[in-house]
Design a protein around this motif. Structure first.
Motif, PDB file in Angstrom:
ATOM      1  N   PHE A  41       0.940  -1.174   0.143  1.00 39.30           N
ATOM      2  CA  PHE A  41       0.041  -0.064  -0.158  1.00 39.30           C
ATOM      3  C   PHE A  41       0.720   1.079  -0.211  1.00 39.30           C
ATOM      4  CE2 PHE A  41      -3.385  -2.914   1.599  1.00 39.30           C
ATOM      5  CZ  PHE A  41      -4.325  -2.526   0.792  1.00 39.30           C
ATOM      6  N   VAL A  42       1.983   1.194   0.815  1.00 39.72           N
ATOM      7  CA  VAL A  42       2.568   2.326   0.936  1.00 39.72           C
ATOM      8  C   VAL A  42       3.589   2.687  -0.430  1.00 39.72           C
ATOM      9  CG1 VAL A  42       4.738   3.402   1.898  1.00 39.72           C
ATOM     10  CG2 VAL A  42       3.078   2.206   3.308  1.00 39.72           C
ATOM     11  N   ALA A  76       8.998   5.876   4.943  1.00 42.80           N
ATOM     12  CA  ALA A  76       8.396   6.126   3.535  1.00 42.80           C
ATOM     13  C   ALA A  76       6.951   6.846   3.699  1.00 42.80           C
ATOM     14  CB  ALA A  76       8.336   5.008   2.516  1.00 42.80           C
ATOM     15  N   ALA A  77       6.384   6.179   4.638  1.00 44.74           N
ATOM     16  CA  ALA A  77       4.762   6.457   4.884  1.00 44.74           C
ATOM     17  C   ALA A  77       4.689   8.129   5.436  1.00 44.74           C
ATOM     18  CB  ALA A  77       3.909   5.737   5.694  1.00 44.74           C
ATOM     19  N   LEU A  78       5.476   8.382   6.204  1.00 42.37           N
ATOM     20  CA  LEU A  78       5.562   9.779   6.813  1.00 42.37           C
ATOM     21  C   LEU A  78       6.072  10.683   5.771  1.00 42.37           C
ATOM     22  CD1 LEU A  78       7.093   9.205  10.566  1.00 42.37           C
ATOM     23  CD2 LEU A  78       4.974   9.798   9.839  1.00 42.37           C
ATOM     24  N   ALA A  79       7.195  10.462   4.827  1.00 42.71           N
ATOM     25  CA  ALA A  79       7.642  11.075   3.917  1.00 42.71           C
ATOM     26  C   ALA A  79       6.593  11.553   2.860  1.00 42.71           C
ATOM     27  CB  ALA A  79       8.728  10.582   3.086  1.00 42.71           C
ATOM     28  N   ALA A  80       5.680  10.299   2.590  1.00 38.28           N
ATOM     29  CA  ALA A  80       4.643  10.644   1.528  1.00 38.28           C
ATOM     30  C   ALA A  80       3.453  11.546   2.287  1.00 38.28           C
ATOM     31  CB  ALA A  80       4.037   9.133   1.074  1.00 38.28           C
ATOM     32  N   GLY A  81       3.280  11.067   3.474  1.00 40.86           N
ATOM     33  CA  GLY A  81       2.047  11.944   4.009  1.00 40.86           C
ATOM     34  C   GLY A  81       2.572  13.481   4.140  1.00 40.86           C
ATOM     35  N   LEU A  82       3.469  13.642   4.523  1.00 37.25           N
ATOM     36  CA  LEU A  82       4.199  15.105   4.644  1.00 37.25           C
ATOM     37  C   LEU A  82       3.947  15.783   3.248  1.00 37.25           C
ATOM     38  CD1 LEU A  82       7.033  14.795   7.089  1.00 37.25           C
ATOM     39  CD2 LEU A  82       4.666  15.777   7.625  1.00 37.25           C
ATOM     40  N   ALA A  83       4.117  15.009   2.125  1.00 36.80           N
ATOM     41  CA  ALA A  83       4.126  15.695   0.946  1.00 36.80           C
ATOM     42  C   ALA A  83       2.754  15.551   0.251  1.00 36.80           C
ATOM     43  CB  ALA A  83       5.082  14.944  -0.042  1.00 36.80           C
ATOM     44  N   ASP A  84       1.777  14.860   0.984  1.00 37.20           N
ATOM     45  CA  ASP A  84       0.590  14.601   0.416  1.00 37.20           C
ATOM     46  C   ASP A  84      -0.210  16.074   0.308  1.00 37.20           C
ATOM     47  OD1 ASP A  84      -2.498  13.909   0.190  1.00 37.20           O
ATOM     48  OD2 ASP A  84      -1.386  12.054   0.343  1.00 37.20           O
ATOM     49  N   ALA A  85      -1.002  16.554  -0.687  1.00 37.24           N
ATOM     50  CA  ALA A  85      -1.644  17.373  -1.231  1.00 37.24           C
ATOM     51  C   ALA A  85      -2.896  17.836  -0.171  1.00 37.24           C
ATOM     52  CB  ALA A  85      -2.123  17.543  -2.368  1.00 37.24           C
ATOM     53  N   HIS A  86      -3.495  16.725   0.501  1.00 36.88           N
ATOM     54  CA  HIS A  86      -4.537  16.770   1.217  1.00 36.88           C
ATOM     55  C   HIS A  86      -4.321  17.090   2.610  1.00 36.88           C
ATOM     56  CE1 HIS A  86      -8.322  15.469   3.117  1.00 36.88           C
ATOM     57  NE2 HIS A  86      -8.710  15.128   2.086  1.00 36.88           N
ATOM     58  N   ALA A 111       0.286  13.291   9.318  1.00 38.60           N
ATOM     59  CA  ALA A 111       1.589  12.711   9.053  1.00 38.60           C
ATOM     60  C   ALA A 111       2.576  13.564   9.993  1.00 38.60           C
ATOM     61  CB  ALA A 111       1.921  12.858   7.582  1.00 38.60           C
ATOM     62  N   LEU A 112       2.520  14.990  10.022  1.00 41.23           N
ATOM     63  CA  LEU A 112       3.222  15.863  10.779  1.00 41.23           C
ATOM     64  C   LEU A 112       2.989  15.404  12.332  1.00 41.23           C
ATOM     65  CD1 LEU A 112       5.064  18.193  10.517  1.00 41.23           C
ATOM     66  CD2 LEU A 112       3.177  19.637  10.471  1.00 41.23           C
ATOM     67  N   LEU A 113       1.948  15.189  12.718  1.00 44.22           N
ATOM     68  CA  LEU A 113       1.280  14.992  13.985  1.00 44.22           C
ATOM     69  C   LEU A 113       2.590  13.804  14.350  1.00 44.22           C
ATOM     70  CD1 LEU A 113      -0.209  15.262  17.000  1.00 44.22           C
ATOM     71  CD2 LEU A 113      -1.900  13.959  15.618  1.00 44.22           C
ATOM     72  N   TYR A 114       2.015  12.497  13.748  1.00 40.85           N
ATOM     73  CA  TYR A 114       2.900  11.512  13.963  1.00 40.85           C
ATOM     74  C   TYR A 114       4.433  11.806  14.051  1.00 40.85           C
ATOM     75  CZ  TYR A 114      -1.496   8.702  13.416  1.00 40.85           C
ATOM     76  OH  TYR A 114      -2.662   8.223  13.517  1.00 40.85           O
ATOM     77  N   TYR A 115       5.012  12.448  13.246  1.00 42.57           N
ATOM     78  CA  TYR A 115       6.309  12.893  13.455  1.00 42.57           C
ATOM     79  C   TYR A 115       6.547  13.527  14.495  1.00 42.57           C
ATOM     80  CZ  TYR A 115      10.799  14.899  11.674  1.00 42.57           C
ATOM     81  OH  TYR A 115      11.941  15.257  11.753  1.00 42.57           O
ATOM     82  N   ARG A 116       6.110  14.634  14.804  1.00 45.76           N
ATOM     83  CA  ARG A 116       6.211  15.347  16.076  1.00 45.76           C
ATOM     84  C   ARG A 116       6.168  14.333  17.187  1.00 45.76           C
ATOM     85  NH1 ARG A 116       8.715  19.785  14.238  1.00 45.76           N
ATOM     86  NH2 ARG A 116       7.582  20.968  12.764  1.00 45.76           N
ATOM     87  N   LEU A 117       5.170  13.500  17.455  1.00 48.01           N
ATOM     88  CA  LEU A 117       5.172  12.678  18.459  1.00 48.01           C
ATOM     89  C   LEU A 117       6.334  11.602  18.435  1.00 48.01           C
ATOM     90  CD1 LEU A 117       1.367  11.823  18.338  1.00 48.01           C
ATOM     91  CD2 LEU A 117       2.709  13.011  19.974  1.00 48.01           C
ATOM     92  N   ARG A 163      12.586  26.216   7.605  1.00 47.54           N
ATOM     93  CA  ARG A 163      11.811  25.230   6.994  1.00 47.54           C
ATOM     94  C   ARG A 163      12.804  24.543   6.072  1.00 47.54           C
ATOM     95  NH1 ARG A 163       8.471  29.034   6.777  1.00 47.54           N
ATOM     96  NH2 ARG A 163       8.619  29.198   4.549  1.00 47.54           N
ATOM     97  N   GLY A 164      12.593  23.017   6.078  1.00 43.98           N
ATOM     98  CA  GLY A 164      13.467  21.951   4.732  1.00 43.98           C
ATOM     99  C   GLY A 164      12.574  21.249   4.360  1.00 43.98           C
ATOM    100  N   GLY A 165      12.690  20.474   3.354  1.00 45.83           N
ATOM    101  CA  GLY A 165      12.144  19.453   2.868  1.00 45.83           C
ATOM    102  C   GLY A 165      12.269  18.032   3.159  1.00 45.83           C
ATOM    103  N   VAL A 166      11.318  17.363   2.972  1.00 49.04           N
ATOM    104  CA  VAL A 166      11.495  15.787   3.600  1.00 49.04           C
ATOM    105  C   VAL A 166      11.712  14.952   2.475  1.00 49.04           C
ATOM    106  CG1 VAL A 166      10.193  13.982   4.717  1.00 49.04           C
ATOM    107  CG2 VAL A 166       9.713  16.481   5.304  1.00 49.04           C
ATOM    108  N   GLY A 167      12.664  13.942   2.698  1.00 51.50           N
ATOM    109  CA  GLY A 167      12.912  13.032   1.827  1.00 51.50           C
ATOM    110  C   GLY A 167      12.541  11.387   2.362  1.00 51.50           C
ATOM    111  N   ASN A 168      13.070  10.597   1.520  1.00 52.83           N
ATOM    112  CA  ASN A 168      13.045   9.189   2.210  1.00 52.83           C
ATOM    113  C   ASN A 168      14.223   8.610   1.893  1.00 52.83           C
ATOM    114  OD1 ASN A 168      12.703   8.901  -0.532  1.00 52.83           O
ATOM    115  ND2 ASN A 168      10.835   7.530  -0.276  1.00 52.83           N
ATOM    116  N   GLY A 169      14.642   7.548   2.579  1.00 59.20           N
ATOM    117  CA  GLY A 169      15.693   6.846   2.448  1.00 59.20           C
ATOM    118  C   GLY A 169      15.880   5.661   1.461  1.00 59.20           C
TER     119      GLY A 169
END
Length: 825
Positions: free
Chosen positions: A477-478, A514-524, A531-537, A641-647
């Motif tokens: 799914f991811v 990967a899911a957090l990176a995709a969520g932070l880049a999501d237009a919705h 995604a930002l909430l989970y990242y901060r937590l 601020r900076g961008g979010v990438g994935n590994g």
């Protein structure tokens, strides 16, 4: 027929009618009939024959009833549009009102009242008074409705001449039942209209619901027509009896109306019985028992449309008193010939009346419908089985039946079943082992519907210990995040991946990154915020995040009802009306007709058209704080601020430089999952996330029109039609420069960005800006911006919508560049 031929035809008709106007020759009436028929046919197909008005009136001096009717029809059609010509009809209509033939008197009076010309009201009063006292019942019947027509033309003329009082007397004393019915109808409408205009007539309106009037009406109810009986019963249903004995007496009189062949009469009688016994609980329950047989009989008789109206009322009563109808469950089985809308109501009633004694038979029947050729009914039947299971009736057998649906290998059956299994597991966690064993065999590739996907993803995250391949299914799914169109699935996927990280970290750690990176880049916006909430937590520590995202949960005891009891009570109060058929109170489908074209809505926040759009702050428009304020510490708000990438996962998404994320610090060697003091780079390295330095914005190249023009209605329409193309976060360098909205408005206008509306109270303000690309056509090339700013912290957020999505990035850079210049001079 072309224009010349039509004109010649009308001239010929006019000459023929004029020649026949005063003729008494034998057979002339037959000739007139043919000419009248031709005129009426022209009028019916839309040809304007008003030029014949004078000749038609001159030919009206006849005793032929057919000619009279056609002449009245012609006059009524053109009188309102040609009030000057209508004056020509007064003499012959008033003369006909005194004709020896009562049929002509009635037709003339009806035509006279149907002219609906304000200047001719004075000519109606005399004929109406005479008509109400006429010896013939038909004339009195017409006169009663004529009073109502007069009221609609001129209410003051009607009340000043005491017509309501005359109708009330006629109601009590007239021997003709149809006259009484018309008087009652006219009085009801007049009193209702007067009550809406002022409070002066409420007392008169209540006089209809006195004991003497009610008993007079119900004692004569057999004399009335079916339509009149419904009208009388509607009045009786609004009567408040003084004691139980009076209610019993009234119900005894109306008892035989429950056996009437007309369904409208039966439903009106049922309404009377139900309202008379509302204050008597035991008797009210007995009324349900009494009306059960007549209703069930009506369901199987008459046309499909009539049956649907009856079954809609039966549906309402079943939801209010399911135990009364529980023994009659076989009456609600679907027949092959039933249309789908009838089957849907029957399925809902079967669900409502299921109890310990009939659950097995009902569920067995519903399972048969799951293979129905009608996909909608098959879905409804599966939902019905699930709802019965949630009612705690014979859960063991029902769960087994539901799990068998997954073996049918039909996509829609699998989709509905997965949603129901998720709800069952939330209420009955003890069934997780059996359910997960079957759900684990379902291929995720065969699940295509968003709700079913979300349910499957929830189970994969919730029961990761029991499903060995759960991380690998979620991994698929991811990887297909960009192809997933449903925001609901993406939201559930973020939660499930985070939960599975807490339970099986080695297998899911890269997937979470990967899911957090995709969520932070999501237009919705919701996906991005979660995604930002989970990242901060996770920055605060894994244990803290787990307590928030995956706390111990108790079984759900009650699921929210789709329709509140308050709404159902309001529908019950409007029994025997369209509110029952539509399953919503009348105000929900009537009041919308009186609303303005533009309203202040929660999702847009745009001001109504009649609001003053100025630079002044509108205190009534409250602006909520930016959601990201809750996720940022005081120090982080000052960082770039900076961008979010994935590994390890290749993800192609939009530029992430606009998201508010902290700058990386020195790497940490401690990456233990049990630690509660992760630094930002520790969790970033652990999840494979990188945060490059914020790029220096380039000078914007987009050129805007200096004075763009956009009216509020067009702004509202565009805002509702367009989707959010970009979300921009910015921190003002000098928030103290914004004590009120005016400085920012002037600054933005100086850079060709106009304000449509502004509002809020310090320290939070909201603006709606718009701009237009230079050299673009007048109605295109617009950018619409919702801008929210906190003046105490300087943190702001802009949501951008655009006619041309390709220019959003350039406009975003220009908008941020303009904000950077604010307060610098």
């Amino acid at each position: 027929m072309n224009a010349d031929n039509r004109k010649g035809e009308l001239v010929e008709l006019k000459n023929q009618l004029r020649q026949l106007a005063g003729s008494r020759a034998p057979g002339v009436e037959d000739v007139k009939r043919e000419l009248y028929k031709k005129v009426i046919s022209y009028m019916t197909i839309g040809i304007d024959v008003s030029s014949l008005f004078g000749e038609m009136v001159m030919c009206s001096a006849t005793s032929d009833l057919v000619l009279k009717k056609m002449c009245y029809l012609y006059v009524g059609n053109y009188a309102r549009g040609h009030p000057d010509l209508a004056l020509l009809t007064i003499n012959f209509l008033q003369k006909d009102c005194h004709d020896e033939d009562p049929m002509i008197r009635g037709l003339a009076l009806r035509s006279l009242c149907s002219l609906r010309v304000m200047n001719l009201v004075e000519y109606l009063v005399g004929p109406l008074h005479a008509g109400l006292k006429d010896s013939n019942g038909y004339v009195r019947t017409v006169a009663a409705m004529g009073v109502l027509k007069l009221y609609h033309i001129s209410p003051s003329s009607c009340t000043d001449n005491d017509f309501p009082a005359t109708l009330k007397t006629q109601l009590l004393q007239d021997s003709d039942a149809q006259v009484v019915a018309n008087c009652l109808c006219a009085l009801q409408e007049i009193y209702l209209a007067e009550a809406s205009r002022s409070d002066g007539s409420l007392k008169d309106r209540d006089s209809l619901y006195t004991t003497s009037v009610i008993y007079l009406l119900i004692n004569r109810i057999k004399d009335f027509s079916e339509w009149a009986q419904c009208l009388v019963l509607d009045v009786v249903s609004k009567y408040v009896s003084s004691n139980p004995e009076e209610s019993f007496k009234m119900m005894d009189i109306l008892e035989d109306r429950l056996q009437h062949a007309n369904s409208a009469v039966v439903l009106a009688t049922i309404k009377v019985f139900l309202h008379l016994t509302l204050s008597m609980a035991d008797i009210h329950q007995q009324v349900y028992e009494r009306i059960k047989a007549p209703l069930l009989t009506l369901v199987s008789s008459g046309s499909v449309e009539q049956s649907y109206a009856v079954i809609s009322h039966l549906h309402l009563l079943v939801l209010r008193a399911p135990t009364v109808f529980a023994s009659e469950y076989k009456h609600f089985y679907c027949r092959y010939s039933d249309p789908s809308y009838v089957k849907k109501l029957k399925l809902e009633m079967l669900t409502a009346i299921a109890n310990e004694s009939n659950t097995y038979e009902i569920v067995t029947e519903l399972c048969e419908y799951a293979a129905n050729v009608d996909v909608a009914i098959a879905r409804e039947s599966i939902r019905a089985v699930g709802k019965i299971a949630l009612q705690q009736y014979d859960v063991n057998a029902i769960v087994d039946r539901l799990l068998q649906f997954l073996e049918m290998e039909k996509d829609y059956v699998t989709a509905e079943t997965l949603v129901l299994v998720k709800d069952l597991l939330r209420k009955y966690p003890q069934w997780s082992h059996d359910c997960i064993a079957v759900v684990g065999n379902v291929s995720s590739k065969n699940v295509t519907e968003p709700k079913a996907k979300a349910a499957l993803v929830w189970m994969l995250g919730e029961y990761a210990y029991d499903m060995l391949d759960a991380p690998y299914v979620l991994e698929g799914f991811v990887e297909n995040w960009a192809e997933e169109e449903s925001a609901e699935v993406r939201l559930e996927l973020l939660t499930a991946v985070t939960k599975i990280f807490f339970k099986r970290p080695p297998e899911s750690i890269k997937m979470l990154g990967a899911a957090l990176a995709a969520g932070l880049a999501d237009a919705h916006q919701d996906v991005h915020d979660r995604a930002l909430l989970y990242y901060r937590l996770l920055q605060q520590g894994v244990e803290i995040a787990e307590r928030v995202v995956n706390p111990p949960k108790q079984a759900v005891s009650v699921f929210a009802d789709t329709q509140s009891s308050e709404i159902r009570d309001r529908i019950f109060d409007e029994f025997n009306s369209l509110a029952v058929v539509y399953q919503e109170p009348s105000y929900m489908f009537l009041d919308k007709e009186h609303r303005g074209p533009i309203e202040l809505t929660e999702d847009t926040g745009i001001l109504p058209m009649d609001s003053k759009l100025s630079d002044d702050v509108l205190p009534s428009q409250h602006v909520e704080a930016n959601d990201n304020d809750l996720l940022l510490s005081a120090s982080e708000r000052e960082e770039s601020r900076g961008g979010v990438g994935n590994g390890s996962y290749a993800y192609s998404g939009p530029d992430l430089s606009g998201f508010d994320t902290p700058s990386p610090a020195a790497p940490s060697n401690n990456a233990s999952l049990s630690s509660t003091s992760h630094t930002s780079p520790a969790i970033d390295d652990l999840l494979g996330l990188t945060f490059p330095a914020a790029p220096v914005p380039t000078s914007p190249s987009l050129k805007l029109k200096p004075k763009p023009l956009l009216d509020p209605a067009t702004f509202q329409r565009k805002w509702s039609q367009l989707t959010i193309a970009s979300t921009l976060d910015h921190t003002l360098s000098q928030p103290a420069a914004l004590p009120s909205p005016q400085p920012l408005l002037r600054h933005m206008q100086a850079h060709s960005i106009e304000c449509m509306a502004s509002g809020g109270q310090a320290p939070k303000f909201k603006f709606f800006f718009f701009a237009q690309v230079a050299d673009s056509p007048p109605s295109t090339g617009f950018f619409l911006v919702e801008f929210v700013v906190n003046t105490s912290s300087g943190i702001s957020q802009a949501k951008v919508k655009a006619d041309n999505a390709d220019l959003v990035t350039a406009f975003g850079n220009l908008f941020v560049s303009t904000l950077r210049k604010f307060g610098s001079s």
